[in-house]
Write an enzyme that holds these catalytic residues in place. Structure first.
Site, short mmCIF file in Angstrom:
data_model
loop_
_atom_site.label_atom_id
_atom_site.label_comp_id
_atom_site.label_asym_id
_atom_site.label_seq_id
_atom_site.Cartn_x
_atom_site.Cartn_y
_atom_site.Cartn_z
N CYS A 69 0.87 -1.20 -0.19
CA CYS A 69 -0.13 0.13 0.08
C CYS A 69 0.75 1.20 -0.17
O CYS A 69 1.84 1.27 0.76
CB CYS A 69 -0.80 0.10 1.21
SG CYS A 69 -1.89 -1.43 1.66
N ARG A 110 3.95 -0.26 -4.89
CA ARG A 110 3.72 -0.51 -3.41
C ARG A 110 2.28 -1.52 -3.51
O ARG A 110 2.03 -1.93 -2.45
CB ARG A 110 3.56 0.56 -2.58
CG ARG A 110 4.88 0.91 -2.16
CD ARG A 110 4.76 1.92 -1.00
NE ARG A 110 4.38 1.47 0.30
CZ ARG A 110 5.38 1.09 1.07
NH1 ARG A 110 6.36 1.60 1.24
NH2 ARG A 110 4.56 0.59 2.32
N TRP A 160 -2.84 -2.99 -1.21
CA TRP A 160 -2.29 -4.34 -1.73
C TRP A 160 -3.01 -4.82 -0.66
O TRP A 160 -2.66 -5.04 0.65
CB TRP A 160 -0.81 -4.44 -1.51
CG TRP A 160 -0.38 -5.77 -1.73
CD1 TRP A 160 0.17 -6.03 -2.99
CD2 TRP A 160 -0.20 -6.98 -0.85
NE1 TRP A 160 0.56 -7.69 -2.87
CE2 TRP A 160 0.50 -7.86 -1.55
CE3 TRP A 160 -0.48 -7.02 0.59
CZ2 TRP A 160 0.72 -9.20 -1.05
CZ3 TRP A 160 -0.06 -8.29 1.14
CH2 TRP A 160 0.35 -9.15 0.34
N ASN A 199 -1.77 2.19 6.05
CA ASN A 199 -0.92 1.18 5.79
C ASN A 199 -0.73 0.48 6.80
O ASN A 199 -0.45 0.74 8.01
CB ASN A 199 0.53 1.74 5.25
CG ASN A 199 0.32 2.09 3.75
OD1 ASN A 199 -0.79 2.18 2.99
ND2 ASN A 199 1.48 2.73 3.15
N GLY A 200 -0.56 -0.77 6.88
CA GLY A 200 -0.35 -1.74 7.83
C GLY A 200 -1.35 -2.73 8.27
O GLY A 200 -2.45 -2.76 7.28
N GLU A 229 18.42 -16.47 -6.94
CA GLU A 229 18.05 -14.88 -7.12
C GLU A 229 17.33 -15.06 -8.66
O GLU A 229 16.29 -14.51 -9.20
CB GLU A 229 19.10 -14.02 -7.09
CG GLU A 229 18.57 -12.61 -7.59
CD GLU A 229 17.51 -12.27 -6.88
OE1 GLU A 229 17.03 -12.50 -5.87
OE2 GLU A 229 17.02 -10.95 -7.40
N LYS A 232 13.64 -14.25 -9.87
CA LYS A 232 13.24 -13.21 -11.08
C LYS A 232 12.48 -13.96 -12.09
O LYS A 232 11.59 -13.27 -12.46
CB LYS A 232 14.65 -12.77 -11.65
CG LYS A 232 15.37 -11.79 -11.05
CD LYS A 232 14.97 -10.43 -10.67
CE LYS A 232 14.47 -10.27 -9.51
NZ LYS A 232 14.81 -9.98 -8.28
N GLU A 249 8.97 -14.57 -10.59
CA GLU A 249 8.37 -13.22 -10.09
C GLU A 249 7.67 -12.66 -11.33
O GLU A 249 6.43 -12.13 -11.28
CB GLU A 249 9.07 -12.02 -9.65
CG GLU A 249 9.40 -12.36 -8.15
CD GLU A 249 10.56 -11.12 -7.62
OE1 GLU A 249 10.42 -10.75 -6.51
OE2 GLU A 249 11.31 -11.20 -8.18
N HIS A 261 18.81 -36.04 -5.78
CA HIS A 261 18.12 -36.48 -4.71
C HIS A 261 16.50 -36.38 -4.57
O HIS A 261 15.98 -35.86 -3.99
CB HIS A 261 18.68 -36.00 -3.50
CG HIS A 261 20.19 -36.32 -3.37
ND1 HIS A 261 20.65 -37.59 -3.02
CD2 HIS A 261 21.26 -35.54 -3.12
CE1 HIS A 261 21.78 -37.66 -2.88
NE2 HIS A 261 22.29 -36.48 -3.09
N LYS A 297 6.20 -4.16 -3.75
CA LYS A 297 7.75 -4.21 -3.74
C LYS A 297 8.12 -4.00 -2.08
O LYS A 297 9.21 -4.50 -1.77
CB LYS A 297 8.03 -2.77 -4.37
CG LYS A 297 9.64 -2.79 -4.27
CD LYS A 297 10.17 -1.65 -5.55
CE LYS A 297 11.56 -1.80 -5.53
NZ LYS A 297 12.19 -3.21 -5.84
C1 G6P Z 1 9.27 -8.20 -1.59
C2 G6P Z 1 9.70 -8.00 -2.90
C3 G6P Z 1 11.12 -8.50 -3.00
C4 G6P Z 1 12.20 -8.08 -1.95
C5 G6P Z 1 11.61 -8.46 -0.55
C6 G6P Z 1 12.57 -7.88 0.60
O1 G6P Z 1 8.84 -9.64 -1.15
O2 G6P Z 1 8.85 -8.45 -3.69
O3 G6P Z 1 11.64 -8.39 -4.39
O4 G6P Z 1 13.36 -8.97 -2.28
O5 G6P Z 1 10.28 -7.78 -0.36
O6 G6P Z 1 12.47 -6.37 0.48
P1 G6P Z 1 13.51 -5.41 1.18
O7 G6P Z 1 12.86 -4.10 0.72
O8 G6P Z 1 13.57 -5.70 2.53
O9 G6P Z 1 14.71 -5.76 0.11
#
Ligand code: G6P
Length: 606
Positions: A2, A27, A73, A99-100, A479, A483, A486, A502, A601
């Site tokens: 949010c 957000r 969100w 937010n929260g 990672e 990606k 996501e 395994h 994000k």
């Molecule tokens: C969310 C995002 C990820 C990110 C993670 C941690 O899940 O979608 O892309 O890596 O938060 O975010 P931060 O701001 O703590 O790095």
């Protein structure tokens, strides 16, 4: 999670709100809304993206003293117009965005139902809004304090109140809020990009603080209602950094910004070929007392930890453990006083990471945060903060902040090794000179983008993929895999190369794509064996290795070469082709690269 924006005193309140919300859409993007106040409150909300809200607002230009906006969100209640913020109290005295999460909203709602309040949404926010309304026989600041004392959970609340035109009230606990001032205008937001076009002077609110924001003026209060003085900060990010410019997507722009973001990060911490953490107050005295290390983070930040654990173990010969911040919070392993806890977070607001930091601190560990957003909660609460100089990152899937985090953590590992005398001066100087060449080497990889775009065609109709590597290479696979998942919605699994046999090898069939990351000489042959095992079961193998490595040719159908560097620095380079691959696959599948479904994000709830 949010986004919040608000303004007092602008000529074009609605314009500022909609512009701010567009900048905050990363957000959360399941619904959005605005409320403006001129004589009475007018609320406009819509389901879906900000574009829908903009269409609904149309040419409506409401002259207004103040306004608040929100992009959501969903946590409590499905994404819908009725659950979208702002929310209005039953007696129409209080309107707010939030937010929260209000954890005890049910108890508050039951209390208010008994008092005759009625509710229209499924949100926890509506309970908070009505609770403030309930206390409004007191002055607004006292009413909000009474509500804050009763609310459990996290909140950034921006509130407008009947008969208080030209004022926005704020309350904050564990969710970010900033106030920006420019002459006769005041701005409020959850994140800097929302108000960056209008002002670069901001106040960061702390937990359990309130604010009364008027035209060009703001007063802060503590939870007792006593006024408090706060420091005005200047933001160093430029507005261009938060704009798309000539690129089709923020993700591609941010991938291409990596040579610059890493160069800026190196410039901040390398002075005359020596690592210098003075800006974060970290010196020899502190590092020499460290006997173990723990790395905490979520998502990509956790993946940085997996890579760096290997680097610290190899360079410093210290025990290191990497944990998901969300798991560490509820575990029973205690940090010790000689332990360095590295907390990694781009946003500096991830709730799980913030709480993990607080726990580590309370257990007496030395805490260092690696954070991108200046003034964020994690940056302010850690004992020491090493900022990544990546600039604003807008695409939901992180790229430039991630590689800047690896870079900062590499420097921390090298400095720790120097202080602990586990490397000699020669090795130290070699690593410094090699890391300084990384930005140019990334540029070289980026010049090869067409090859990766071509390769991405193979993924267009793919159901699943695997990425394998050992030790640091495995960290990069984690990672790369994230990606791909996501933004392309292709199921991808990262495996330590030796683990595939395994169990998971049963998923390999004709045409399954397996990517092998192989940058560490002493274990490349082992990974080659594992790739050969899957190749003989029909897998299509893509290898990532350094230039001139002939060892892997037979095992791979396609090879992506990286410029040569010092062995421990490869993770910064090998991440780049995997970012590009995920990007082109997502574009090829016609998906929303910058705002993938269901993601946010910055995750400021547990
Ligand atoms: C969310 C995002 C990820 C990110 C993670 C941690 O899940 O979608 O892309 O890596 O938060 O975010 P931060 O701001 O703590 O790095």
């Amino acid at each position: 999670m949010c986004g919040i924006v608000g303004v007092v005193g602008a000529e074009n309140t609605m314009g500022v709100l909609l512009d701010g919300l567009s900048r905050l859409e990363y957000r959360g993007y399941d619904s959005a809304g605005v409320a403006v106040y001129e004589n009475s409150v007018k609320i406009i909300k819509s389901k879906g993206k900000i574009e829908n809200l903009k269409k609904k607002v149309g040419n409506l230009s409401i002259p207004a003293g103040c306004g608040i906006g929100h992009t959501r969100w969903a946590t409590h209640g499905e994404p819908s117009e009725v659950n979208a913020h702002p929310h209005y109290s039953y007696r129409k005295k209080v309107c707010a965005v939030h937010n929260g999460i209000i954890e005890n909203y049910k108890e508050i709602k039951d209390f208010l139902l008994e008092k005759g309040y009625k509710f229209y949404s499924d949100t926890d926010t509506e309970a908070a809004v009505n609770l403030i309304d309930h206390y409004l026989n007191e002055d607004p600041i006292s009413a909000i304090i009474s509500a804050m004392k009763r609310i459990k959970g996290s909140y950034a609340l921006a509130i407008i109140i009947e008969n208080k035109q030209d004022v926005i009230y704020l309350a904050k606990k564990d969710s970010p809020l900033i106030v920006g001032i420019d002459k006769e205008k005041s701005y409020i937001a959850s994140d800097i990009p929302a108000i960056l076009p209008y002002t670069d002077k901001v106040y960061y609110m702390d937990n359990m603080e309130l604010a009364r924001v008027e035209k060009g003026k703001v007063e802060f209060f503590d939870i007792n209602g006593d006024p408090i003085e706060k420091e005005l900060h200047k933001i160093s990010w430029s507005i261009d950094e938060a704009e798309l410019g000539e690129y089709d997507h923020f993700m591609l722009k941010e991938i291409y910004e990596q040579p610059a973001s890493i160069l800026n990060t190196l410039k901040r911490y390398i002075k005359e070929d020596t690592i210098d953490f003075n800006s974060a107050g970290i010196d020899k005295n502190i590092l020499s007392k460290i006997n173990k290390v723990r790395i905490l983070g979520c998502g990509s930040a956790y993946h940085v930890g997996v890579v760096i654990q290997n680097v610290i173990e190899e360079l410093c010969k210290l025990p290191v453990r990497t944990e998901y911040a969300s798991e560490f919070r509820y575990g029973s392993s205690e940090c010790s006083k000689d332990e360095l806890v590295i907390v990694i977070s781009q946003s500096g607001e991830t709730a799980d990471t913030l709480f993990a930091l607080r726990l580590a601190k309370s257990q007496g560990a030395k805490t260092v945060a690696v954070v991108n957003v200046v003034g964020s909660s994690i940056a302010r609460e850690a004992e020491h903060t090493l900022y990544t100089m990546a600039g604003p990152e807008i695409a939901v899937a992180t790229t430039k902040a991630y590689t800047a985090q690896i870079t900062v953590c590499m420097l921390l590992a090298i400095e720790l090794a120097r202080v602990k005398n586990s490397i000699n001066e020669g090795a130290y100087s070699k690593m410094i000179s090699e890391i300084k060449e990384i930005p140019d080497k990334i540029s070289k990889i980026l010049e090869e983008n067409k090859k990766i775009e071509e390769l991405s065609l193979k993924f267009k109709n793919l159901q699943h993929a695997f990425m394998i590597g050992r030790r640091m290479d495995y960290g990069i696979c984690l990672e790369g895999s994230l990606k791909l998942k996501e933004i392309s919605y292709i199921h991808s699994e990262a495996y330590p190369a030796g683990e595939l046999k395994h169990g998971t090898i049963s998923l390999i069939e004709n045409g399954t794509i397996v990517i092998g990351v192989m940058t560490q000489d002493e274990i490349i042959e082992k990974t080659i064996s594992n790739l050969t095992e899957v190749k003989s079961r029909g897998a299509y193998i893509i290898g990532i290795t350094y230039e001139g490595n002939a060892m892997i040719s037979d095992a791979c159908d396609k090879i992506i070469y990286l410029p040569k560097t010092f062995k421990l620095l490869y993770p910064i380079l090998s991440a780049i082709p995997l970012q590009l691959l995920a990007y082109y696959v997502s574009v090829g599948r016609g998906l929303n690269v910058d705002k993938p479904r269901n993601l946010a994000k910055s995750v400021t709830v547990e």
